[in-house]
Scaffold this active site. Sequence first.
Site, PDB file in Angstrom:
ATOM      1  N   ARG A  27       0.829  -1.208   0.000  1.00 26.06           N
ATOM      2  CA  ARG A  27       0.000   0.000   0.000  1.00 26.06           C
ATOM      3  C   ARG A  27       0.863   1.258   0.000  1.00 26.06           C
ATOM      4  NH1 ARG A  27      -5.449   1.829   1.036  1.00 26.06           N
ATOM      5  NH2 ARG A  27      -6.222  -0.310   1.089  1.00 26.06           N
TER       6      ARG A  27
ATOM      7  N   THR B 185      -6.448  -4.610  -0.148  1.00 21.76           N
ATOM      8  CA  THR B 185      -5.681  -5.115  -1.284  1.00 21.76           C
ATOM      9  C   THR B 185      -5.709  -6.638  -1.328  1.00 21.76           C
ATOM     10  OG1 THR B 185      -3.663  -4.923   0.033  1.00 21.76           O
ATOM     11  CG2 THR B 185      -4.172  -3.107  -1.458  1.00 21.76           C
TER      12      THR B 185
ATOM     13  N   GLU C 168      -9.462   6.434   7.490  1.00 19.77           N
ATOM     14  CA  GLU C 168      -8.022   6.619   7.348  1.00 19.77           C
ATOM     15  C   GLU C 168      -7.591   7.869   6.577  1.00 19.77           C
ATOM     16  OE1 GLU C 168      -6.039   2.291   7.134  1.00 19.77           O
ATOM     17  OE2 GLU C 168      -7.766   2.525   5.815  1.00 19.77           O
TER      18      GLU C 168
END
Length: 784
Positions: free
Chosen positions: A322, A454, A725
């Site tokens: 990420r 992911t 986030e």
Amino acid sequence: MAERHHTSTEIKGKIHKPLAHDSAAKQVSGEAYYIDDLPEPKDLLHLYVAQSKKAHAKITKLDVSAVRNAPGVVLVLTADDVPGVNDASPIAGDDPVFAEDLVECVGQSIFAVAADSIEQARAAASLAVVEYDELPAILTIERALAAESYILPPREITRGDAREAILEAKHRLTGQFEMGGQDHFYLEGQIAYAVPGEDGDVFIHTSTQHPTEVQHNVARFLDVPDNSITANVRRMGGAFGGKETQGAWYAAMVALAATLSGRPAKLRLDRDDDMIMTGKRHDFIAKYDVGFDDEGRVAGVEFDLASRCGRSADLSAAINDRAMFHVDNCYYFENVSIYSRRCKTHTVSNTAFRGFGGPQGMLVPERMMDAIASYLKKDPVEIRQANFYGTANRNVTPYGMTIEDNIAPEIVSELVSTSKYASRREKIRVFNQTSPVLKKGIALTPVKFGISFTATHFNQAGALLHVYTDGSVMINHGGTEMGQGLYTKVAQVVAEVLQVDIDQIKITATRTDKVPNTSATAASSGSDLNGKAAEAAAQTIKDRLIAFAAEKYNVSESDIHFTRNQVRIQEIELAFKDLVKEAYFNRISLSAAGYYKTPKIHYDAKTLTGRPFYYFSYGAAVSEVIIDTLTGEYKVTAVDILHDTGKSLNPAIDLGQIEGGFIQGMGWLTTEELYFDDQGVLKTHAPSTYKIPACSDRPEIFNMKIYEAGENVEETIYKSKAVGEPPLMLANSVFNALADAVSSVSDYRVYPDLDAPATPERVLMAVDRLQDQAAQVSGSEAAQ
């Protein structure tokens, strides 16, 4: 423990409204139940975990006989007592619950003591004899790189020919800086409470973001089927990623104690032990080599990222992936290389933390954009705008995903205007010319954050909904509540579908025996996934009621409309509860399961290509600071935020997440310093030495606004966007503003080297370095 959601009658049962958090009043009054508030049975066992004192060593002797004979001790648990697999890792099988013959960090668990009181357990643990044969310890990223010590293989993403583009570019810059880790510092520490049942069953109250993973790991640890273990979570007192994986260790310990003793068992880490034993945000060393033209547009760039993963893999693969996926942030790089090294060190195993690698990746291009602007003597906003992703073209990421929802340029333009950024920047430069000691700085940074796991298989959720014959509703789903307002948002969704008042809906604890095989509440996807699953369950029951009413009253289904607490059937109006009761007497099921899986996403983990994200959330922030060049002390004086939440499900909760995320990000980049000594011992393991932001650190001027034009282009729950986030990375503007203030010491001729966290000591050292560099530049200019 189930609780009703209370709010004012004016806004009951509505989405896109600022309802209060379901636990807000209970939390401030102390009435909200956390695990440590649950009544303790008289035969409860208390556990204390004995930890390694060495960073890397073989255990040559472990003698716990004196521990077993100590007053109040019932059990001493070691690796030899584990009936199943001595592991609680999320993926790699490299996280033993109890060390066997090797320890790889200070704080690694060696054994646990179960006693009648925590004081007895702690005192007994000190009687153990542990002897070590010490081995060389790798404690830093630099030493790991030199030794090529990697927990996972390095990865690379490339597009075009970055090296050739850099060499052919008119201008070239290189940079390197460090980003420190961050402790989660949740208010409620790691805790688990197990109650033994019949046939080897165990019921576990656990403070975790991932009840299913706790269930799986404990079952493996005890060598029982998953259905023997029930994990229960009503709420957590904060988590921030720190309870995604590592809470499984403590759940396994109490489950084993309960199973072997037949008594309930509880383990609650105190603050010092929690900080010493648990993983942090990954610290990084980042480098860039960039070529660009006179306008600041990047022709080619090479990024080199190295992270400290710690002693085991944990979630480091996905976290570092990420980081790679976010090193572009809002910018199109036609020729780019992104290289990532995942370092093994003999420190605690670093883990998930709000942003999950995204913040570390995103800060790199933000530093780079400011460095380019400084070099070209341009406004940093101009450089950013020159490099923004496009819409019809220049819109494909380095990992091959086409960006279909780019609103970063619009958000930045609006914020530049509403914050009066340009005039403030000019006034700051005038101020700095006449202020020899106090210097101001300002910066604007944008955010583009991908939403989805992911790990594609985690992008699914389930829900269970019951409607009772009095019209009251119970909802259960796989998401966990850690203060972010997920339960409130999901209740709003159900209230909207059924058109009932939200205080008719009972929110119940997340339990693995109600909704199975759940995903972690992480990746900012809690509302997206669980909201959709709950919507599906509610819609199923609504469809049954409509079909029943159409048949009973001999009307078309299109003639039936749900209104507030009512159902209109042509000219007939029934109370919702009356229709429900009629349906029950006609044997219509009033219970339904809902399921959702995120569409469109696909991702090849081997090639790091595909569409790992369903969509992106955007935002931007302007931060202004003032520093004292004699001491390095500083203050954030003003912040303006414009953030995209799509069509917000709950603006009040979303604004709270924006504010909290920003402040937490500010702490990471300014005051929260983790310091390990040369023996691998964490020295900053309490609030006396580890400084999270205080109330007084909140900027006096703090303007927050949700982007009013926001609407998700994808079919998310009521067109909303994730908000957990992305706001953390808005704090990049604080770090860059500090660098801007330091740069003024050289009259903006030199862009400063500054590592994060930018503590007052680091700011002072950066000022000193810059003064020396400025003197050298002045000398060179005079010689010419």
